[in-house]
Scaffold this motif. Structure first.
Motif, PDB file in Angstrom:
ATOM      1  N   GLU A 117       0.820  -1.215   0.000  1.00  0.00           N
ATOM      2  CA  GLU A 117       0.000   0.000   0.000  1.00  0.00           C
ATOM      3  C   GLU A 117       0.854   1.266   0.000  1.00  0.00           C
ATOM      4  O   GLU A 117       0.437   2.305  -0.502  1.00  0.00           O
ATOM      5  N   LEU A 118       2.050   1.183   0.569  1.00  0.00           N
ATOM      6  CA  LEU A 118       2.946   2.342   0.606  1.00  0.00           C
ATOM      7  C   LEU A 118       3.667   2.571  -0.715  1.00  0.00           C
ATOM      8  O   LEU A 118       4.371   3.551  -0.874  1.00  0.00           O
ATOM      9  N   GLY A 119       3.521   1.657  -1.651  1.00  0.00           N
ATOM     10  CA  GLY A 119       4.132   1.846  -2.958  1.00  0.00           C
ATOM     11  C   GLY A 119       5.403   1.066  -3.194  1.00  0.00           C
ATOM     12  O   GLY A 119       6.144   1.360  -4.120  1.00  0.00           O
ATOM     13  N   VAL A 120       5.658   0.063  -2.373  1.00  0.00           N
ATOM     14  CA  VAL A 120       6.808  -0.802  -2.635  1.00  0.00           C
ATOM     15  C   VAL A 120       6.520  -1.558  -3.927  1.00  0.00           C
ATOM     16  O   VAL A 120       5.440  -2.139  -4.097  1.00  0.00           O
ATOM     17  N   ASN A 121       7.453  -1.542  -4.861  1.00  0.00           N
ATOM     18  CA  ASN A 121       7.239  -2.152  -6.163  1.00  0.00           C
ATOM     19  C   ASN A 121       7.329  -3.673  -6.142  1.00  0.00           C
ATOM     20  O   ASN A 121       6.597  -4.344  -6.863  1.00  0.00           O
ATOM     21  N   VAL A 122       8.262  -4.202  -5.338  1.00  0.00           N
ATOM     22  CA  VAL A 122       8.504  -5.641  -5.327  1.00  0.00           C
ATOM     23  C   VAL A 122       8.814  -6.101  -3.908  1.00  0.00           C
ATOM     24  O   VAL A 122       9.556  -5.435  -3.186  1.00  0.00           O
TER      25      VAL A 122
END
Length: 145
Positions: A117-122
């Motif tokens: 949800e925080l935008g970590v891609n992988v």
């Protein structure tokens, strides 16, 4: 292919910032990162230290130090998850073009969902999974040129 760029080099520098308390992940990044670049691009790998409560100061400084896009690897585990979440959120705001990779190890499913949800891609669990990111990283830099 060079692993460090010089001041006079005009080739793009592909930066990796690794936030961890040991040297387990950075050893693998040093091993595999040169395979992630094409042509005469250069790789710069920086050990940024552990994820701690005062990390926000280091993130602000590193965001000012360079405008180059980078791959940021966060070693997140149960003990540092709250600090990691705050640091990732701040980093995403300051540098939205960076690729964020979270090495999650023993993190709960709820913790993994929060990072997503925080935008970590992988999200990856083991250093041996780093080579699987090669195509994604190359595509990221190809699109951002």
């Amino acid at each position: 292919m060079n692993t460090q760029a010089t001041l006079f080099n005009r080739q793009p520098v592909r930066q990796w910032h690794v936030y961890e308390s040991s040297d387990r992940w950075i050893r693998f990044v040093r091993r595999f990162a040169p395979e992630f670049v094409t042509g005469e691009d250069h790789v710069s790998i920086k050990a940024m230290g552990p994820i701690t409560a005062d990390l926000h100061r280091r993130i602000k400084q590193s965001s000012v130090d360079s405008a180059a896009q980078r791959i940021v690897l966060w070693h997140v585990h149960r003990d540092n998850a709250p600090h990691a979440a705050a640091a990732i959120a701040q980093s995403r705001v300051l540098r939205s073009a960076d690729v964020h990779v979270a090495a999650i190890g023993d993190l709960s499913t709820a913790g993994q969902m929060a990072l997503s949800e925080l935008g970590v891609n992988v999200l990856i669990r083991r250093p041996e999974q780093l080579p699987m990111l090669r195509k994604m990283v190359r595509l990221h830099y190809a699109v951002r040129k």
